[in-house]
Design a protein around this motif. Structure first.
Motif, short mmCIF file in Angstrom:
data_model
loop_
_atom_site.label_atom_id
_atom_site.label_comp_id
_atom_site.label_asym_id
_atom_site.label_seq_id
_atom_site.Cartn_x
_atom_site.Cartn_y
_atom_site.Cartn_z
N GLN A 1 38.17 -44.98 27.77
CA GLN A 1 37.46 -45.31 26.52
C GLN A 1 36.14 -44.55 26.38
N ASP A 2 35.67 -43.97 27.45
CA ASP A 2 34.38 -43.24 27.42
C ASP A 2 34.53 -41.94 28.19
N PRO A 3 34.76 -40.83 27.49
CA PRO A 3 34.84 -40.71 26.04
C PRO A 3 36.19 -41.18 25.49
N SER A 4 36.32 -41.20 24.19
CA SER A 4 37.57 -41.60 23.56
C SER A 4 38.66 -40.58 23.89
N PRO A 5 39.94 -40.97 23.82
CA PRO A 5 41.04 -40.08 24.20
C PRO A 5 40.99 -38.70 23.56
N LYS B 1 38.55 -33.48 26.54
CA LYS B 1 38.84 -32.05 26.51
C LYS B 1 37.54 -31.31 26.78
N VAL B 2 37.64 -30.03 27.07
CA VAL B 2 36.43 -29.21 27.17
C VAL B 2 35.92 -28.96 25.75
N GLY C 1 37.28 -28.91 21.48
CA GLY C 1 36.85 -30.01 20.64
C GLY C 1 36.48 -31.27 21.39
N GLY C 2 36.37 -31.18 22.73
CA GLY C 2 36.02 -32.34 23.52
C GLY C 2 34.55 -32.36 23.91
N PRO D 1 38.26 -25.44 34.20
CA PRO D 1 37.75 -26.77 33.85
C PRO D 1 38.69 -27.54 32.92
N ARG D 2 39.38 -26.83 32.04
CA ARG D 2 40.36 -27.49 31.17
C ARG D 2 41.44 -28.17 32.00
N ALA D 3 41.90 -27.48 33.05
CA ALA D 3 42.94 -28.03 33.91
C ALA D 3 42.43 -29.28 34.65
#
Length: 217
Positions: free
Chosen positions: A162-166, A170-171, A175-176, A188-190
């Motif tokens: 929940q922190d952060p939201s689903p 993402k990086v 958009g994360g 880092p994405r992996a």
């Protein structure tokens, strides 16, 4: 004038001329080699096992603080079979018999191979800590996922589903909310994806994972 006859060639000893003798010698050599290898294995297996246990204990303490448990984490395993992740071995931390944390490994494909990540999670689903156990990422770029090379991996402590939201797991380039490295986004994405999978694994199996450990007889 007669010449001196050439000297006779010396006869080879029987054990050099006989094919059977060659086979016996080869068998004896193989047996001696096997015995030496067995002795070497016996003399090194115990130190190797001890070093492996020390490394495991050190890794577990990095993701589950020592003051959260009074049991031997390495000896408190709970096997879980998950519909998506398959068989996962989970180390269970307890204090006075109550489950206080869980640790398990997740793996995901990085830029140049699998990245193995150890997660520590509190019973409420909050990350206690994350460490990268092993990887083959590019030195100087992707290896910043190691705690020895930077503090990026420390930023996951306190995070949850929940922190952060689903949608924000993402990086930033995707958009994360998580930083990527300059010149290296795949690594880092992996890691972010692998940690998120781990949190979902915990969520699917929360009841079984947080149940008290069976009493030892």
């Amino acid at each position: 004038m007669t010449g001196t006859p050439p000297p006779e060639k010396p006869q080879l000893p029987w054990f050099k001329a006989s094919p059977l003798a060659h086979g016996i010698m080869l068998a004896l050599f193989s047996l001696a080699t096997a015995v030496l290898l067995a002795i070497a294995n016996d003399s090194t297996s115990a130190p190797i096992a001890a070093r492996g246990a020390e490394d495991l204990a050190a890794s577990l303490e990095q993701v589950i603080p020592r003051d959260l448990h009074d049991n031997d984490l390495a000896a408190s395993l709970r096997p879980i079979t998950d519909a998506e992740e398959g068989a996962v071995s989970v180390y269970v931390a307890t204090k006075s018999g109550t489950v206080t944390g869980l640790a398990f490994e997740m793996s995901g494909p990085g830029y140049s191979g699998l990245i193995h990540v150890l997660l520590g999670i509190a019973p409420d689903g909050t990350l206690l800590g994350v460490r990268v156990l092993s990887h083959t990422e590019t030195p100087g770029l992707g290896d910043k996922i190691e705690v020895a090379k930077g503090d990026w991996i420390l930023g996951f402590a306190g995070k949850s589903l929940q922190d952060p939201s689903p949608e924000n797991w993402k990086v930033k380039r995707d958009g994360g909310v998580f930083d990527q490295f300059s010149g290296a986004t795949i690594t880092p994405r992996a890691v972010v994806k692998t940690i998120y999978r781990g949190l979902n694994f915990f969520d699917r199996n929360k009841a079984a994972l947080t149940a008290p450990l069976p009493a030892k007889s």
